[in-house]
Design an enzyme around this catalytic site. Structure first.
Site, PDB file in Angstrom:
ATOM      1  CB  THR A  20      35.702  14.166  56.269  1.00 54.40           C
ATOM      2  OG1 THR A  20      34.666  13.827  57.118  1.00 54.40           O
ATOM      3  CG2 THR A  20      35.958  15.602  55.819  1.00 54.40           C
TER       4      THR A  20
ATOM      5  CD  GLU B  30      26.866  13.016  58.121  1.00 52.14           C
ATOM      6  OE1 GLU B  30      25.898  12.601  58.257  1.00 52.14           O
ATOM      7  OE2 GLU B  30      27.820  13.928  57.782  1.00 52.14           O
TER       8      GLU B  30
ATOM      9  CG  ASP C  37      32.467  16.073  62.728  1.00 48.86           C
ATOM     10  OD1 ASP C  37      33.282  16.786  62.599  1.00 48.86           O
ATOM     11  OD2 ASP C  37      31.389  15.972  61.907  1.00 48.86           O
TER      12      ASP C  37
ATOM     13  NE  ARG D 104      31.223  20.874  51.442  1.00 44.46           N
ATOM     14  CZ  ARG D 104      29.765  20.957  51.607  1.00 44.46           C
ATOM     15  NH1 ARG D 104      29.021  20.920  50.638  1.00 44.46           N
ATOM     16  NH2 ARG D 104      29.153  21.203  52.950  1.00 44.46           N
TER      17      ARG D 104
ATOM     18  CD  GLU E 112      32.033  22.534  54.846  1.00 45.35           C
ATOM     19  OE1 GLU E 112      32.087  21.726  53.698  1.00 45.35           O
ATOM     20  OE2 GLU E 112      31.243  22.617  55.904  1.00 45.35           O
TER      21      GLU E 112
HETATM   22  C1  DMJ Z   1      30.071  16.548  54.948  1.00 45.71           C
HETATM   23  O1  DMJ Z   1      30.701  17.919  54.228  1.00 45.71           O
HETATM   24  C2  DMJ Z   1      31.260  16.170  55.474  1.00 45.71           C
HETATM   25  O2  DMJ Z   1      31.036  14.797  55.843  1.00 45.71           O
HETATM   26  C3  DMJ Z   1      31.840  16.951  56.698  1.00 45.71           C
HETATM   27  O3  DMJ Z   1      32.830  16.046  57.319  1.00 45.71           O
HETATM   28  C4  DMJ Z   1      30.774  17.072  57.853  1.00 45.71           C
HETATM   29  N1  DMJ Z   1      29.473  16.506  57.194  1.00 45.71           N
HETATM   30  C5  DMJ Z   1      28.912  16.949  55.821  1.00 45.71           C
HETATM   31  C6  DMJ Z   1      27.663  16.020  55.702  1.00 45.71           C
HETATM   32  O4  DMJ Z   1      26.995  15.857  56.364  1.00 45.71           O
END
Ligand code: DMJ
Length: 643
Positions: free
Chosen positions: A621, A535, A401, A272, A268
């Site tokens: 992501t 998503e 994912d 982020r 995370e």
């Molecule tokens: C986000 O923090 C990112 O997209 C992560 O890959 C998984 N999903 C959350 C949001 O749903």
């Protein structure tokens, strides 16, 4: 952080004292008292020392040894007129030195100690006369000084590197007034989310829009690292909200500090914070973001100290001690976590010239390549001590994912030179299609989950990102199956839209089934929530970019309206607990990814394609855009594809 003075010095909390109103009365009262107590302790220790020094000062009548001239004494002096030798500013006294001068010297020292002692007492009295707020302010000033000093030490300039071609970082203004209006609406929603966070949650990781206060979860540890600020920066930038961007930058410059005793999620924090800081750096060119990203990355590196080099899920930013989530199968690390570091780490090596980051992620890749994969599928769990898979559970949603996403994006980000990553992506997607992707009785294509040889006919909201991924990977696919993958992307987009359309609020549930007559609908109560996730909208946007089919803008607009109608509250935006209920209740969390991703993808959906064109930018992501690196002339050790 915004309020370092409010952190307990001992790391332990004392019982609350009622010292007046404040956002955190408990903390403030506790800390003022403990800080004051420490201050008094220091003062009394100093006074005791002074007394001690006074009584133990050598007295010439008791300590004749020195006066007897048994040893030469070095006294700073430059006067050679009394027969001594001047050696570099020190006068060497031999035998028979002047006893009178010694007494004078002692007397002078005693007087000085007495004076210092009195001064310290006076200062202590003055301090005690001061109000709590004045003392607090003084302590804060001292702390700030120390923090500034530390910052100076840490802020070494990084070697300059040629910046990649940064095009399309603003504008994208659509000519069509209707689309322009929709885009403006999304921008207004961003402003609402930001302004409320600014007002009620500033410096905290996230916002509770109903309670109107800061919020955090264990992924950020116990510290206030301003996750929303960092996550939102690039969205603010591309929307032209420059004053807000500057506010965020200023907070980061002054307060974002990673030397905290806090155990955070490596994944995370990477997607982020490092992703957000890097994107902000590339968009704005402001060095502070690059420097902070590199400082933070340094704090994550100890997580890789495992027998296999597969990182722990969590690391303590101060001690560097890592561990895995208690719930993970067999003490394993998670595929979607250790497999979602590549993009950011390659950029870190690129920007610093230090291969350490690159080597860490390439090591993970090499290890994965060597492992057997049941049915060609990657299980979600891998034990970092033994290097063995945990439970054989494969998913393109949670836990798996973004690993697949980063294989594809590693290839795109390398200007399609990292063919090893592309091959791994193609192999993985083929196995997924064979074992996980099915059509429901009603003709909806879905991606299920593979659990120990059994297919669970359930799809998560998280899995819906895969529609966009298939479309993004269509070009360059094996056996020239571009049309096939674009079609697959469209089918997933359609299914995910159905999952929204079949609810009361027109917002998608967390997970939905394709079983026993149920199609794209959540069955269990604890799967009916919507937490502002991006998503489905992400997939609409990619599909829009690749097809320009107006239905994707239409679907995106439906989602925008539903979010504005059901998730908007006066203090920001909140998730809802049941998308099938006509009177939904709120979860009271404004997730940082709502600003980083959901609103960004919506804004891009209603912008022209020349805003962040996909030939030049690859989104991590968390929707943080990173430029394609033309690495043909840059050597990053380890992978021939990069040479
Ligand atoms: C986000 O923090 C990112 O997209 C992560 O890959 C998984 N999903 C959350 C949001 O749903």
């Amino acid at each position: 952080m915004t309020t370092p003075a409010l952190l307990p010095l001992s790391g332990r909390r004392l019982p609350p004292l009622n010292l007046g109103a404040s956002a955190f009365p408990h903390h403030r009262a506790t800390l003022r008292l403990s800080e004051k107590f420490i201050l008094l302790l220091i003062l009394s220790a100093f006074i005791t020392l002074c007394f001690g020094a006074f009584f133990f000062l050598p007295d010439s009548s008791k300590h004749k040894r020195f006066d007897l001239g048994l040893e030469d004494v070095l006294i700073p002096h430059v006067d050679t007129s009394k027969g001594g030798k001047n050696l570099g500013g020190f006068l060497i006294h031999g035998q028979g030195h002047d006893e009178h001068r010694h007494r004078e010297e002692e007397e002078r020292l005693r007087n000085k100690i007495r004076a210092d002692h009195e001064k310290a007492l006076e200062e202590a009295k003055e301090k005690l006369k001061k109000s709590r707020d004045e003392i607090q302010a003084e302590i804060q000033t001292e702390k700030n000084k120390v923090v500034q000093e530390l910052k100076k030490k840490d802020s070494k300039p990084l070697p300059p590197v040629p910046l990649p071609n940064l095009i399309g970082i603003n504008s994208g203004e659509p000519a069509d007034p209707d689309i322009r209006e929709k885009r403006n609406k999304v921008k207004e929603m961003m402003k609402h989310a930001w302004d409320n966070y600014r007002q009620y949650g500033w410096g905290h990781n996230e916002l509770k829009p109903i309670a109107r206060k800061g919020h955090s979860t264990n992924i950020f540890g116990n510290s206030q690292m301003g996750a929303t600020i960092v996550d939102a920066l690039d969205t603010l930038y591309i929307m032209g909200l420059h004053a807000e961007f500057r506010e965020g930058q200023e907070w980061i410059d002054k307060n974002l500090d990673f030397s905290v005793n806090s155990e955070v999620s490596v994944f995370e924090v990477n997607i982020r914070f490092i992703g957000g800081l890097l994107a902000a750096y590339y968009l704005s060119g402001q060095e502070v973001f690059k420097i902070k990203a590199v400082q933070l990355a340094g704090k994550l590196l100890p997580a890789f100290n495992t027998p296999t080099g597969i990182p722990w899920a969590m690391v303590n930013l101060k001690s560097g001690v890592g561990r895995n989530w208690g719930w993970a199968s067999a003490g394993s690390s998670i595929l979607a976590e250790f497999g979602t570091l590549h993009m950011e780490f390659v950029h870190l090596s690129y920007l610093t010239g230090d291969p350490v980051y690159y080597n860490k992620v390439m090591h993970i890749r090499k290890l994965l390549q060597k492992m057997d994969r049941p049915n060609g599928l990657y299980p979600n769990y891998l034990n970092p001590r033994t290097g063995r898979w945990g439970q054989h559970h494969t998913s393109v949603g949670g836990l798996g994912d973004s690993f697949y996403e980063y294989l594809l994006k590693a290839w795109l980000m390398s200007d399609k030179m990292d063919t090893e990553a592309r091959k791994m992506y193609d192999d993985a997607i083929e196995a997924i299609e064979k074992h996980l992707i099915r059509k429901s009785n009603g003709g909806l294509t879905f991606i299920g989950e593979w659990k120990n040889g059994h297919l669970e006919r359930k799809m998560g909201h998280l899995t819906c990102f895969a529609g966009g991924m298939f479309a993004l990977g269509a070009d360059g696919s094996r056996d020239d199956k571009a049309g096939h993958y674009l079609q697959l992307g469209a089918e997933i987009a359609h299914t995910c839209h159905e999952s929204y359309d079949r609810t009361t609020l027109k917002l998608g549930p967390e997970a939905f089934k394709f079983d026993g007559g149920v199609e794209a609908v959540a069955v269990r109560q604890n799967e009916k929530y919507y937490i502002l996730r991006p998503e489905v909208i992400e997939t609409y946007w990619y599909m829009w970019r690749f097809t320009h089919d107006p239905k994707y803008r239409q679907w995106g607009w439906e989602a925008t309206q539903a979010i504005d109608k059901y998730c908007r509250v006066s203090g920001g935006f909140s998730g809802v607990k049941d998308v099938y209920s006509s009177s939904p209740t709120y979860d009271d969390v404004q997730q940082s990814f709502f600003l980083a991703e959901t609103l960004k993808y919506l804004y891009l959906l209603f912008s022209n394609d020349d805003l962040l064109p996909l030939d030049n930018w690859v989104f991590n992501t968390e929707a943080h855009p990173l430029p394609v690196l033309h690495l043909a002339n840059t050597t990053l050790s380890g992978n021939p594809a990069y040479r």
